[in-house]
Design an enzyme around this catalytic site. Sequence first.
Site, short mmCIF file in Angstrom:
data_model
loop_
_atom_site.label_atom_id
_atom_site.label_comp_id
_atom_site.label_asym_id
_atom_site.label_seq_id
_atom_site.Cartn_x
_atom_site.Cartn_y
_atom_site.Cartn_z
N THR A 81 0.86 -1.13 0.02
CA THR A 81 0.28 0.01 -0.06
C THR A 81 0.78 1.31 -0.09
OG1 THR A 81 -1.69 -1.30 1.41
CG2 THR A 81 -1.90 1.22 1.08
N ASP A 255 -5.01 -0.68 -4.97
CA ASP A 255 -3.56 -0.29 -4.61
C ASP A 255 -2.37 -1.29 -4.98
OD1 ASP A 255 -4.27 -2.34 -2.60
OD2 ASP A 255 -3.29 -1.29 -0.87
C1 GP9 Z 1 -2.25 -1.01 6.37
C2 GP9 Z 1 -2.72 -1.03 4.96
C3 GP9 Z 1 -2.65 -2.55 4.57
O1 GP9 Z 1 -2.23 0.20 7.02
O2 GP9 Z 1 -2.51 -0.08 4.52
O3 GP9 Z 1 -1.29 -2.48 4.00
P1 GP9 Z 1 -0.54 -3.49 2.89
O4 GP9 Z 1 -0.13 -4.81 3.63
O5 GP9 Z 1 -1.60 -3.66 2.04
O6 GP9 Z 1 0.40 -2.75 2.52
MN MN Z 2 -2.64 -2.68 0.61
#
Ligand code: GP9
Ligand code: MN
Length: 418
Positions: A81, A255
């Site tokens: 993300t 994402d």
């Molecule tokens: C955690 C969320 C998920 O705050 O953004 O993270 P990811 O594992 O998808 O990077």
């Molecule tokens: Mn994510």
Amino acid sequence: DGNELTEISDYMKEETTTDGNEELHGIAEDKNVIFISLESLQSFVIDNTLHGEEVTPFLNSLIDESYYFENFYHQTEQGKTSDSEFIVENSLYPSPRGAVYFTHAQNDYHSLPEIMGENGYNSAVFHSNNKSFWNRDVMYDNIGYDHFYDENAYEVTDENSVGWGLKDKDFFKQSIKYMQQMEEPYYSKFITLTNHYPFELDEEDATIEKYDSNSNTLNSYFQTARYMDESVEEYFDYLKEAGIYEDSIIILMGDHYGISDFHKKAMMQYLDKEEYTDYLHVQLQRVPFFVHIPGQDGEVMSKIAGQIDVKPTILNLLGIDDSNDLSFGTDLFDEDRKDFIALRDGSFITDDYVYTKDQCYNRQSGELIDSTNQLSGEGEDSVCQPYEEQVNKELNYSDEIIFGDLFRFNDFENESNK
Ligand code: GP9
Ligand code: MN
């Protein structure tokens, strides 16, 4: 000194700086920008069905009233993300290993929230997780977000959380009161959470049956994707009730992938494919991207696109001059665009080809055109080769900027940077 930057910025001006689509330039001027990060959502569920039901009925309905990019790729690596956030904010590539949000959070950047701030926008991120996860608190501060509504801004209980934390429906519901306090125009980013591996959901929140395959991960994914779809629908209703909707452009983006190639067999079964090829794997890296502008009709955009293009696209819609910016992306509505999308591992997609693991495929048919391993003899080059060189050059340039903190040598205000 910053001599290295001169070569790179010359490259960027030449390859990626365009005037932007004129018709849409400034169409969203002074409107709020609401960016929704859709956790782990891949394009293969969009406009698709399970047990004869649409998986994401609300997002599907948005296709008719938004610009929907059906060939939009995520470009993230290990930073997941946070990489997607980094790409969108900076139009630079993430790091080949680790997360830039951790390794280079103190660099000089010329990020979206900062540029928008200079143009009268307030900015905030909404995400119900510990603020230091992915080092977000440090990075957000550095790149100019005015506020971060983290976990502490939300009431999180056993009942309203699942898996990683606050359920998306509660997240959106509790966020509206903060939005109403924000001074317009604002840029607000919402990061969802429920559709995250291992895709846990309470029974009462499940509105579609699980899939039936050897992968519990894929089986559950459809349920949490559906839940996220419903949470976004509810959020749109809140925005309408609060009178925010008409004054805002809403951007939705997946994402990164949610289903890794560990689940090949189940994916082949769902997609009805005989084989899980490297070509298919690249094509599965497409994530949904929607731009919703009030009063604009919908259109399905088929040209190849990527997260790297989001920043210049937003700036053009807002009518903000970014001719002094240094970025690797181009306005997605501009016809005159760079003709490839690079993934972080060096794979790439062009209008005609998909290249990955030394193999060059026809993008439309998926047929293997040639493989570097088989090419021999002088003058026998893959049709993908010219692109391969430029992709590697571009990824290296991006690494040089980040690893060398090269933007500290650039005064983005200065006209001489043009
Ligand atoms: C955690 C969320 C998920 O705050 O953004 O993270 P990811 O594992 O998808 O990077
Ligand atoms: Mn994510």
